[in-house]
Design a protein around this motif. Structure first.
Motif, PDB file in Angstrom:
ATOM      1  N   GLY A 259       0.775  -1.230   0.000  1.00 30.35           N
ATOM      2  CA  GLY A 259       0.000   0.000   0.000  1.00 30.35           C
ATOM      3  C   GLY A 259       0.805   1.277   0.000  1.00 30.35           C
ATOM      4  O   GLY A 259       0.231   2.361   0.130  1.00 30.35           O
ATOM      5  N   ILE A 260       2.154   1.198  -0.103  1.00 29.27           N
ATOM      6  CA  ILE A 260       2.938   2.430  -0.135  1.00 29.27           C
ATOM      7  C   ILE A 260       3.771   2.474  -1.416  1.00 29.27           C
ATOM      8  O   ILE A 260       4.068   1.450  -2.032  1.00 29.27           O
ATOM      9  CB  ILE A 260       3.855   2.567   1.093  1.00 29.27           C
ATOM     10  N   THR A 261       4.137   3.682  -1.792  1.00 32.23           N
ATOM     11  CA  THR A 261       5.018   3.875  -2.946  1.00 32.23           C
ATOM     12  C   THR A 261       6.442   4.020  -2.435  1.00 32.23           C
ATOM     13  O   THR A 261       6.686   4.814  -1.519  1.00 32.23           O
ATOM     14  CB  THR A 261       4.618   5.152  -3.720  1.00 32.23           C
ATOM     15  N   PRO A 262       7.391   3.262  -2.981  1.00 31.65           N
ATOM     16  CA  PRO A 262       8.773   3.360  -2.508  1.00 31.65           C
ATOM     17  C   PRO A 262       9.302   4.789  -2.622  1.00 31.65           C
ATOM     18  O   PRO A 262       9.034   5.484  -3.604  1.00 31.65           O
ATOM     19  CB  PRO A 262       9.543   2.425  -3.457  1.00 31.65           C
ATOM     20  N   SER A 263      10.016   5.230  -1.603  1.00 33.19           N
ATOM     21  CA  SER A 263      10.603   6.566  -1.629  1.00 33.19           C
ATOM     22  C   SER A 263      11.764   6.616  -2.614  1.00 33.19           C
ATOM     23  O   SER A 263      12.279   5.589  -3.059  1.00 33.19           O
ATOM     24  CB  SER A 263      11.112   6.938  -0.232  1.00 33.19           C
ATOM     25  N   LYS A 264      12.181   7.833  -2.934  1.00 39.52           N
ATOM     26  CA  LYS A 264      13.314   8.001  -3.835  1.00 39.52           C
ATOM     27  C   LYS A 264      14.563   7.349  -3.259  1.00 39.52           C
ATOM     28  O   LYS A 264      15.353   6.730  -3.976  1.00 39.52           O
ATOM     29  CB  LYS A 264      13.552   9.491  -4.078  1.00 39.52           C
ATOM     30  N   ALA A 265      14.726   7.451  -1.936  1.00 39.67           N
ATOM     31  CA  ALA A 265      15.895   6.858  -1.279  1.00 39.67           C
ATOM     32  C   ALA A 265      15.874   5.339  -1.348  1.00 39.67           C
ATOM     33  O   ALA A 265      16.920   4.690  -1.381  1.00 39.67           O
ATOM     34  CB  ALA A 265      15.969   7.317   0.175  1.00 39.67           C
ATOM     35  N   ALA A 266      14.668   4.733  -1.369  1.00 43.49           N
ATOM     36  CA  ALA A 266      14.557   3.274  -1.433  1.00 43.49           C
ATOM     37  C   ALA A 266      14.938   2.738  -2.810  1.00 43.49           C
ATOM     38  O   ALA A 266      15.303   1.570  -2.948  1.00 43.49           O
ATOM     39  CB  ALA A 266      13.148   2.833  -1.080  1.00 43.49           C
ATOM     40  N   LEU A 267      14.852   3.587  -3.825  1.00 47.33           N
ATOM     41  CA  LEU A 267      15.166   3.167  -5.186  1.00 47.33           C
ATOM     42  C   LEU A 267      16.620   3.471  -5.570  1.00 47.33           C
ATOM     43  O   LEU A 267      17.056   3.110  -6.660  1.00 47.33           O
ATOM     44  CB  LEU A 267      14.220   3.863  -6.174  1.00 47.33           C
ATOM     45  N   LYS A 268      17.349   4.108  -4.671  1.00 50.83           N
ATOM     46  CA  LYS A 268      18.753   4.431  -4.932  1.00 50.83           C
ATOM     47  C   LYS A 268      19.614   3.165  -4.880  1.00 50.83           C
ATOM     48  O   LYS A 268      19.377   2.268  -4.063  1.00 50.83           O
ATOM     49  CB  LYS A 268      19.268   5.406  -3.882  1.00 50.83           C
ATOM     50  N   PRO A 269      20.644   3.085  -5.720  1.00 48.52           N
ATOM     51  CA  PRO A 269      21.530   1.918  -5.682  1.00 48.52           C
ATOM     52  C   PRO A 269      22.501   1.978  -4.507  1.00 48.52           C
ATOM     53  O   PRO A 269      22.953   3.055  -4.097  1.00 48.52           O
ATOM     54  CB  PRO A 269      22.293   2.017  -7.007  1.00 48.52           C
ATOM     55  N   LEU A 270      22.807   0.831  -3.944  1.00 46.98           N
ATOM     56  CA  LEU A 270      23.825   0.746  -2.899  1.00 46.98           C
ATOM     57  C   LEU A 270      25.204   0.944  -3.530  1.00 46.98           C
ATOM     58  O   LEU A 270      25.429   0.568  -4.688  1.00 46.98           O
ATOM     59  CB  LEU A 270      23.766  -0.608  -2.195  1.00 46.98           C
ATOM     60  N   ARG A 271      26.123   1.524  -2.760  1.00 48.13           N
ATOM     61  CA  ARG A 271      27.493   1.746  -3.233  1.00 48.13           C
ATOM     62  C   ARG A 271      28.487   1.188  -2.216  1.00 48.13           C
ATOM     63  O   ARG A 271      28.189   1.077  -1.024  1.00 48.13           O
ATOM     64  CB  ARG A 271      27.772   3.242  -3.433  1.00 48.13           C
ATOM     65  N   GLU A 272      29.667   0.889  -2.704  1.00 45.68           N
ATOM     66  CA  GLU A 272      30.739   0.440  -1.827  1.00 45.68           C
ATOM     67  C   GLU A 272      31.048   1.534  -0.805  1.00 45.68           C
ATOM     68  O   GLU A 272      31.137   2.714  -1.147  1.00 45.68           O
ATOM     69  CB  GLU A 272      31.983   0.135  -2.658  1.00 45.68           C
ATOM     70  N   GLY A 273      31.205   1.149   0.457  1.00 42.31           N
ATOM     71  CA  GLY A 273      31.507   2.112   1.514  1.00 42.31           C
ATOM     72  C   GLY A 273      30.294   2.592   2.283  1.00 42.31           C
ATOM     73  O   GLY A 273      30.428   3.354   3.238  1.00 42.31           O
ATOM     74  N   MET A 274      29.093   2.148   1.881  1.00 34.20           N
ATOM     75  CA  MET A 274      27.893   2.489   2.650  1.00 34.20           C
ATOM     76  C   MET A 274      27.735   1.528   3.817  1.00 34.20           C
ATOM     77  O   MET A 274      28.021   0.334   3.680  1.00 34.20           O
ATOM     78  CB  MET A 274      26.649   2.415   1.753  1.00 34.20           C
ATOM     79  N   VAL A 275      27.283   2.036   4.953  1.00 32.49           N
ATOM     80  CA  VAL A 275      27.106   1.224   6.163  1.00 32.49           C
ATOM     81  C   VAL A 275      25.621   1.217   6.533  1.00 32.49           C
ATOM     82  O   VAL A 275      24.978   2.269   6.540  1.00 32.49           O
ATOM     83  CB  VAL A 275      27.948   1.765   7.333  1.00 32.49           C
ATOM     84  N   PHE A 276      25.116   0.025   6.858  1.00 26.41           N
ATOM     85  CA  PHE A 276      23.701  -0.119   7.193  1.00 26.41           C
ATOM     86  C   PHE A 276      23.515  -0.875   8.500  1.00 26.41           C
ATOM     87  O   PHE A 276      24.325  -1.738   8.860  1.00 26.41           O
ATOM     88  CB  PHE A 276      22.956  -0.891   6.089  1.00 26.41           C
ATOM     89  N   ALA A 277      22.440  -0.530   9.202  1.00 23.01           N
ATOM     90  CA  ALA A 277      21.895  -1.371  10.271  1.00 23.01           C
ATOM     91  C   ALA A 277      20.575  -1.885   9.720  1.00 23.01           C
ATOM     92  O   ALA A 277      19.736  -1.100   9.281  1.00 23.01           O
ATOM     93  CB  ALA A 277      21.661  -0.560  11.541  1.00 23.01           C
ATOM     94  N   TYR A 278      20.414  -3.208   9.700  1.00 24.86           N
ATOM     95  CA  TYR A 278      19.172  -3.725   9.120  1.00 24.86           C
ATOM     96  C   TYR A 278      18.711  -4.973   9.842  1.00 24.86           C
ATOM     97  O   TYR A 278      19.485  -5.657  10.499  1.00 24.86           O
ATOM     98  CB  TYR A 278      19.334  -3.967   7.615  1.00 24.86           C
ATOM     99  N   ASP A 279      17.405  -5.263   9.683  1.00 30.01           N
ATOM    100  CA  ASP A 279      16.744  -6.303  10.468  1.00 30.01           C
ATOM    101  C   ASP A 279      16.316  -7.501   9.625  1.00 30.01           C
ATOM    102  O   ASP A 279      16.065  -7.381   8.426  1.00 30.01           O
ATOM    103  CB  ASP A 279      15.477  -5.747  11.130  1.00 30.01           C
ATOM    104  N   GLY A 280      16.192  -8.631  10.318  1.00 29.92           N
ATOM    105  CA  GLY A 280      15.462  -9.783   9.804  1.00 29.92           C
ATOM    106  C   GLY A 280      14.234  -9.935  10.681  1.00 29.92           C
ATOM    107  O   GLY A 280      14.347 -10.004  11.913  1.00 29.92           O
TER     108      GLY A 280
END
Length: 446
Positions: A381-402
């Motif tokens: 029910g939501i439209t992906p944000s512009k940031a969600a459609l951006k490609p990942l790049r080397e050197g980016m750091v994430f905290a993410y869940d399962g």
């Protein structure tokens, strides 16, 4: 004689206690990797010289103007050396002979400190009565620049430091024929801050190891039926104070220890931890006043007679962990955060999890929810944000869940296996060893 003996015994007792305290402090110093000189000044200089030119190219920006001031400063001030601004100062970055040059227009009282900082190519002293807006805009006009980025953005708060009154005066100083060249610095800030240098990643790696280690130590303090969530949180708060670190986010909600139904981003309560509870601890620290962590650890409190978690709880953990690893296996330069989020949501649905409103993950670095691609957008029910459609790049750091969510008395419970990773040339790498097994806490109630 008796009084003298009492005094002597008291003296030796106090001396012994002081020695013990000193020894404990010494152990802490040895065990603390962040007690030396703050590396931020040199890293900041390298980020400006090495990463900013690439960011300006990718964002197609010719000049960038940042206005810094006292008490209500621009969010980018720390990154450009403007954190100590008093009067209104202009920081201008511009392309020159395939390089990025910088010039600062500031009050005369700030010139010496800025020169000693050694961060900028030119420092221009502004005398009382001079119009700093006119001086800065006249300089940029002479550059005959194309796109001039200023910090205004409706979607990125870090790139939205320009106040309404500052924009009005800036536009007035440029004149209507130049105003159309003013564009949002959103893309530039995104491209610059989303990439971390190897030195920064190493700092965050050490901080992540400490974060995860302390969460495990906190679980060791729990006595089922007696310890409450807030007491576990206080253990971690005391650790931060003892080591001289700061909270990864607002201290009121860091850490979030929760042994009951989901509370979202909130504070730990006095809810007593009981057998059968699944405990979530969401915790982050800030080191050197710059870099933060964001890691979660989960535990199950054994009931009487149990030696392992029940089959349903174990399955929830296994599904959540596998969802997390599924994202990890697909994380690489070029893939979008939306694709990663969508893959995990399909896995959750296949395995009977309730849907969750949160994104799979977010960038982390200078703040817990940093600038960069969102690992989200797959919610129904939501439209992906512009940031969600951006490609990942080397050197980016994430905290993410399962994720795995299910119904419990009083609401829902979600296992959200959260780890920190860095995107590498060929995939991704954990910053600290991920949690593989659900932590089990003994069932004795005394």
């Amino acid at each position: 004689m008796k009084n003298a003996l009492v005094i002597l015994i008291s003296f030796f007792f106090a001396f012994s206690c002081q020695n013990q305290i000193d020894e404990e402090k010494q152990v802490e110093k040895i065990d603390n990797p962040f007690t030396g000189k703050n590396p931020w000044p040199e890293i900041r200089k390298k980020r400006i010289n090495q990463l900013l030119p690439e960011a300006m190219d990718r964002a197609e920006i010719d000049a960038w103007m940042v206005i810094c001031r006292e008490n209500n400063n621009d969010p980018m001030a720390l990154h450009i050396g403007g954190e100590n601004a008093g009067g209104t100062s202009f920081y201008v970055f511009y392309k020159s002979d395939d390089k990025v040059q910088s010039i600062v227009f500031c009050s005369f009282g700030e010139v010496t400190a800025l020169k000693e900082l050694g961060l900028h190519d030119s420092i221009v002293s502004i005398s009382r009565g001079q119009d700093v807006f006119k001086l800065a805009t006249d300089f940029v006009k002479e550059l005959n620049s194309g796109k001039i980025a200023v910090n205004m953005s409706s979607s990125n708060s870090t790139a939205d430091g320009l106040s309404h009154s500052q924009y009005q005066k800036l536009a007035e100083s440029f004149g209507t024929e130049w105003e159309e060249k003013l564009v949002s610095a959103e893309e530039l800030v995104y491209e610059w801050l989303s990439i971390k240098l190897p030195e920064e990643i190493e700092i965050m790696r050490k901080a992540a190891e400490i974060t995860g280690k302390w969460e495990l130590e906190a679980y060791e303090t729990i006595i089922p039926g007696k310890t409450n969530d807030a007491e576990v949180a206080e253990f971690l708060n005391e650790k931060i104070k003892a080591y001289g670190y700061e909270d990864g986010w607002n201290p009121e909600q860091n850490p979030n220890v929760n042994s009951g139904p989901d509370r979202g981003h909130s504070h730990a309560t006095e809810k007593v931890i009981m057998p059968g509870d699944v405990i979530q601890t969401d915790f982050g620290i800030k080191v050197y006043g710059i870099w933060v962590t964001d890691i979660q650890r989960f535990a199950y409190v054994l009931k009487e007679g149990e030696e392992k978690a029940p089959e349903d709880i174990q399955r929830y953990w296994d599904v959540a962990k596998r969802g997390h690893r599924l994202v990890f296996e697909n994380m690489k330069p070029g893939i979008s955060g939306y694709e990663l989020d969508k893959a995990q949501r399909e896995w959750m649905k296949e395995n009977g999890s309730l849907p969750v409103p949160w994104s799979t993950g977010h960038p982390v670095g200078y703040v817990a929810h940093d600038v960069g691609p969102s690992l989200g957008g797959g919610q129904e029910g939501i439209t992906p944000s512009k940031a969600a459609l951006k490609p990942l790049r080397e050197g980016m750091v994430f905290a993410y869940d399962g994720f795995y969510a299910w119904k419990i008395k009083g609401g829902e419970k979600t296992i959200s296996v959260e780890e920190m990773v860095v995107v590498t040339e060929n995939g991704a790498e954990y910053l600290t060893a991920p949690q593989e097994e659900l932590i089990l806490i003994g069932n004795e109630i005394k």
